[in-house]
Write an enzyme that holds these catalytic residues in place. Structure first.
Site, PDB file in Angstrom:
ATOM      1  N   GLN A  68       0.870  -1.403   0.189  1.00 31.62           N
ATOM      2  CA  GLN A  68      -0.262  -0.006   0.180  1.00 31.62           C
ATOM      3  C   GLN A  68       0.829   1.178  -0.162  1.00 31.62           C
ATOM      4  O   GLN A  68       0.413   2.368  -0.265  1.00 31.62           O
ATOM      5  CB  GLN A  68      -0.935   0.048   1.199  1.00 31.62           C
ATOM      6  CG  GLN A  68      -2.162  -0.980   1.148  1.00 31.62           C
ATOM      7  CD  GLN A  68      -2.827  -0.878   2.587  1.00 31.62           C
ATOM      8  OE1 GLN A  68      -3.165  -2.016   3.141  1.00 31.62           O
ATOM      9  NE2 GLN A  68      -3.515   0.151   2.892  1.00 31.62           N
ATOM     10  N   ARG A 112      -8.940  -0.342   7.906  1.00 30.24           N
ATOM     11  CA  ARG A 112      -9.904   0.769   7.224  1.00 30.24           C
ATOM     12  C   ARG A 112     -10.051   1.711   8.384  1.00 30.24           C
ATOM     13  O   ARG A 112     -11.239   2.077   8.727  1.00 30.24           O
ATOM     14  CB  ARG A 112     -10.858  -0.061   7.014  1.00 30.24           C
ATOM     15  CG  ARG A 112     -11.807   0.521   5.817  1.00 30.24           C
ATOM     16  CD  ARG A 112     -12.663  -0.452   4.968  1.00 30.24           C
ATOM     17  NE  ARG A 112     -13.079   0.331   3.969  1.00 30.24           N
ATOM     18  CZ  ARG A 112     -14.117   0.006   3.064  1.00 30.24           C
ATOM     19  NH1 ARG A 112     -14.444  -1.299   3.090  1.00 30.24           N
ATOM     20  NH2 ARG A 112     -14.267   0.776   1.819  1.00 30.24           N
ATOM     21  N   CYS A 113      -9.127   2.119   8.832  1.00 27.21           N
ATOM     22  CA  CYS A 113      -8.939   3.137  10.002  1.00 27.21           C
ATOM     23  C   CYS A 113      -7.805   4.168  10.228  1.00 27.21           C
ATOM     24  O   CYS A 113      -6.929   3.678   9.558  1.00 27.21           O
ATOM     25  CB  CYS A 113      -9.016   2.115  11.144  1.00 27.21           C
ATOM     26  SG  CYS A 113      -8.470   2.791  12.613  1.00 27.21           S
ATOM     27  N   GLU A 170     -12.672   4.863   4.838  1.00 29.87           N
ATOM     28  CA  GLU A 170     -12.934   4.241   6.039  1.00 29.87           C
ATOM     29  C   GLU A 170     -13.933   4.603   6.921  1.00 29.87           C
ATOM     30  O   GLU A 170     -14.304   3.893   8.194  1.00 29.87           O
ATOM     31  CB  GLU A 170     -11.446   4.198   7.031  1.00 29.87           C
ATOM     32  CG  GLU A 170     -11.244   5.639   7.179  1.00 29.87           C
ATOM     33  CD  GLU A 170      -9.952   5.935   8.010  1.00 29.87           C
ATOM     34  OE1 GLU A 170      -9.101   5.550   7.508  1.00 29.87           O
ATOM     35  OE2 GLU A 170      -9.776   6.596   9.063  1.00 29.87           O
TER      36      GLU A 170
END
Ligand code: CDP
Length: 786
Positions: A221, A368-369, A738
């Protein structure tokens, strides 16, 4: 003279995702699709024990298996100073164990073979001599004085405590509690869960013996950050390392850390002189790569009897696993948990956090945060609902009474974050209207009278995305700025190179739309390139919903820079001064004479063919964006559930999600992001748990034990939107990827707790499996009858 033009599909258009063409046709290019001449395969032997002394490894039987090229052990890695590597939290992590194993699934040895099957078979022929030690599977046990020390490799480490960290004004907060009319408290556990992307982690490392060039194809990523880390860990010159991150089948934070497998494969390729491929299987991904959450939290809210919130106190204990590898900016010891006051105007707040080593996999990734904002949001939204019950107030009303109001922005929180913009009331009003809140509450009374368990749960979350402004943010010392490079070709088509890396978010579409909005070139005429460190500008990558806030802003700014050059060229072509040129949707015209105009395409052609004497040719630029602040998306989620009192099974009847992410670049993609996030939030609330037995065996090591919601279980979502632009972002956009995973777990849980309220249940920890809900019902009934 410019004739009638097609509308430019820039901001606000639901342009179909360009990347879907190749995905739908099965023409994506993932790491496992990469096949290089002479490529070898690697498999990793992992520890069966959670905690054991490693006495020795005998690899002779494996070495003798035909097709095996090499067996790599920690001892061999140590000879090259590669047995340990740094983590994102300034700790060290074993690449291959040398002294002890510290979690089940830890990397112990690696086989490099001609085929993936031979490599796997050879693992069974490696003999490892272990002496099991007491496994520590809870942070509470880890901190007991007689607990064995896990990190015996660190001389200064005399126990299992990693850090203590505090933020906020303790004295003022304690004072607020002393004078409070009401104090409401909640103990809750946000369980260990896992991002579990459909594509597991992997790489193909190709170090050329002839040139010394290392090309590493990896599921990353953050390719640029990874290249720098590789250079620092392996001591290779950075220009000799090229990271290519091809198509990625989901990341969700899982593909931010550097894992031992990448380092071993690269070292093996360097030593053997042939490319080495390593692809994790599902179990390896679940048991050994970055977990998320695992927070034991205690929260207290101080209130006046009229419901005004006056103080918040939270303490927590984080289970960090065997190596402290939290993915977080170094200035925030426990990520963005400091944002725990959420959407409320809380005058005082104090947060304290402790971290402990346990015999579990390391990670603490931002699934996702934004670096622990999920746990913070869950804590405050659960606490507020319980406060409403204790004050006999409606949870929606209590929230509204305490929201930061629209005209209070920019708003500085009690822990020092400056929220950029918001209108929490509007999002809440829309959510309540869409779900028919008042009517639902009436129906609920009726259902309760009939003995049914109906509940309505709310969560009014505030997010904090766009890491980050250089004064507060860095990752291992690296500033979290992002670059964008834009070139307009002579025919008016363009190529945009960005530093962030899509994993399914549709950047190739939305980033082209940003340029379209700034330059009037249709998005299909703009190719977006990413994921190749040699061919894209530097930047820290995609996680924590930072792409739009940081790289999206860099993209808008580079397009504006290019537009300024285009304006100069247009002025030359139209024979007027620059000040007399107006710009609108790809057309430069003379003020007061709109017929005298040139399109961006005409200007682009002139940039290579017809320039004012002395003007530099070409139409391109590069921009690095250092955000002045984070962006603060928000929303209200409302959930209606029915719980079966006999079985504990709960069913979502309605789920309304109102999100505000500022200006929406592509509304369809935004909705897709929200659907995905709400589904993951539901999975976390209802069914997901990586847990461990008393021996440290990981339960949740496959998709039979660790559940992903399928289309069957996933609720139907009803979406709504409000738009409050970010005042400091060039196009007013905030991140969104997110939000739904951050905000929704509390809404689902609040709904179930609301259903159980007549029984007096005030908390059930996630995941709310039917067995746990049933047990809570039984316990409440037993208490009531005793
Ligand atoms: O960093 P990441 O891409 O995961 O998250 P994001 O910046 O929130 O963006 C997710 C996707 O939604 C991207 O394709 C964005 O361009 C798009 N998006 C949008 O269209 N409008 C917004 N206001 C925010 C995101």
């Amino acid at each position: 003279m410019v004739t009638e033009r097609e509308e430019i599909r820039g901001l606000g258009h639901s342009v179909k995702r360009v990347e879907d063409d190749r995905f739908i046709r099965g023409a994506g290019n993932y790491v496992d699709d990469v096949v290089l001449p002479g490529m070898l395969h690697m498999a990793i032997l992992r520890s069966p024990y959670a905690h054991a002394t490693l006495n020795g490894i005998d690899a002779s039987r494996a070495q003798a298996l035909p097709g095996v090229v090499a067996v790599v052990t920690g001892e061999l890695m140590a000879q090259h100073n590669l047995a340990w590597m740094p983590t994102l939290s300034y700790d060290t992590q074993a690449v291959l164990a040398t002294d002890k194993v510290r979690f089940q699934g830890q990397e112990v040895a690696a086989v490099i073979a001609e085929t993936a099957y031979i490599a796997k078979d050879a693992l069974e022929l490696i003999d490892v001599d272990y002496d099991p030690l007491e496994p520590i599977v809870t942070p509470q046990r880890a901190l007991e004085s007689d607990a064995p020390v896990i990190r015996t490799d660190k001389e200064e480490q005399k126990d299992n405590h990693i850090y203590h960290w505090e933020t906020g004004d303790k004295e003022a907060t304690d004072k607020a509690f002393e004078v409070a009319d009401k104090v409401v408290s909640l103990d809750t556990f946000y369980p260990r869960c896992h991002p579990s992307p459909l594509e597991t982690c992997g790489c193909v490392a190709d170090v050329s013996p002839a040139t010394g060039q290392a090309t590493i194809y990896m599921t990353s990523q953050a390719p640029h950050a990874h290249r720098t880390v590789f250079a620092l860990v392996a001591g290779l010159p950075e220009e000799k390392i090229r990271i290519i991150s091809p198509d990625i089948g989901g990341g969700f934070g899982n593909k931010v850390p550097v894992y031992p497998g990448y380092v071993i494969a690269t070292a093996a390729s360097l030593l053997i002189g042939r490319p080495v491929k390593w692809i994790e299987d599902r179990t390896e991904n679940l048991i050994s790569t970055g977990f998320a959450r695992d927070f034991h939290m205690h929260g207290e809210l101080a209130l006046k009897s009229d419901g005004t919130m006056t103080g918040l106190r939270v303490s927590l204990l984080a289970d960090e696993g065997a190596f402290h590898a939290d993915a977080q900016p170094s200035k925030f010891k426990i990520g963005l948990f400091g944002i725990v006051s959420g959407s409320y105007d809380l005058p005082t707040c104090h947060v304290s956090a402790d971290g402990a080593y346990t015999n579990k996999a390391p990670g603490g990734v931002a699934y996702r945060c934004s670096f622990r904002v999920t746990e913070a949001s869950y804590m405050i939204e659960r606490l507020v609902q319980n406060a409403a019950y204790e004050l006999d107030r409606d949870p929606a009303d209590l929230r509204k009474q305490n929201f930061i109001e629209k005209d209070q922005f920019p708003y500085e929180s009690a822990t020092g974050f400056v929220y950029d913009s918001g209108d929490y009331q509007a999002a809440m009003d829309l959510a309540l209207e869409k779900i028919g809140y008042d009517q639902l509450r009436e129906e609920q009374k009726q259902q309760r009278d009939d003995g049914k368990l109906w509940g309505v749960g709310l969560a009014s979350f505030t997010e904090i995305v766009g890491a980050g402004p250089h004064k507060d943010y860095d990752l291992l010392g690296l500033r979290m700025n992002d670059g964008a490079e834009l070139r307009i070709h002579p025919t008016g088509k363009a190529i945009l190179k960005i530093s962030v890396q899509t994993q399914g978010q549709g950047h190739e579409t939305t980033f082209a739309q940003i340029v379209a909005g700034e330059l009037g070139i249709q998005p299909e005429d703009i190719k977006v390139m990413h994921g190749d460190t040699d061919n894209t500008p530097y930047g820290l990558g995609t996680y924590a919903s930072r792409s739009t806030p940081v790289s999206g802003a860099a993209t808008a700014m580079v397009a504006r820079r290019v537009r300024e050059k285009a304006r100069q060229i247009a002025a030359h072509l139209l024979e007027v001064s620059e000040a007399d040129i107006e710009y609108d949707e790809g057309v430069f015209s003379v003020k007061g004479a709109p017929d005298k105009a040139k399109t961006i395409q005409e200007v682009a052609f002139a940039a290579y063919t017809d320039l004012l004497e002395g003007m530099e040719a070409g139409l391109e630029g590069v921009y690095y964006y250092d955000p002045p602040n984070l962006t603060f998306p928000f929303g209200t989620y409302a959930v209606a559930v029915e719980v079966d009192p006999e079985t504990g099974v709960w069913e979502v009847k309605r789920m309304v999600a109102v999100d505000d992410c500022g200006v929406r670049i592509n509304p369809m993609i935004v909705e897709g992001q929200i659907h995905g996030g709400l589904t993951e939030g539901y999975g976390i609330a209802a069914m997901q748990l990586i847990t461990f037995d008393e021996s440290g065996n990981c339960i949740g090591s496959n998709f039979v034990d660790y559940l992903l919601p399928t289309a069957w279980e996933t609720p139907k979502f009803e979406l709504g939107e409000t738009v409050t632009p970010s005042p400091h972002h060039p196009i007013g956009a905030k991140g969104v990827g997110e939000s739904a995973t951050v905000g929704s777990p509390a809404a689902y849980v609040n709904a179930v707790i609301d259903a159980l309220r007549p029984l007096g249940v005030t908390n059930v920890d996630m995941p709310l499996t039917s067995a746990k809900v049933w047990a809570a019902i039984q316990e409440a009934k037993a208490t009531a009858s005793s």
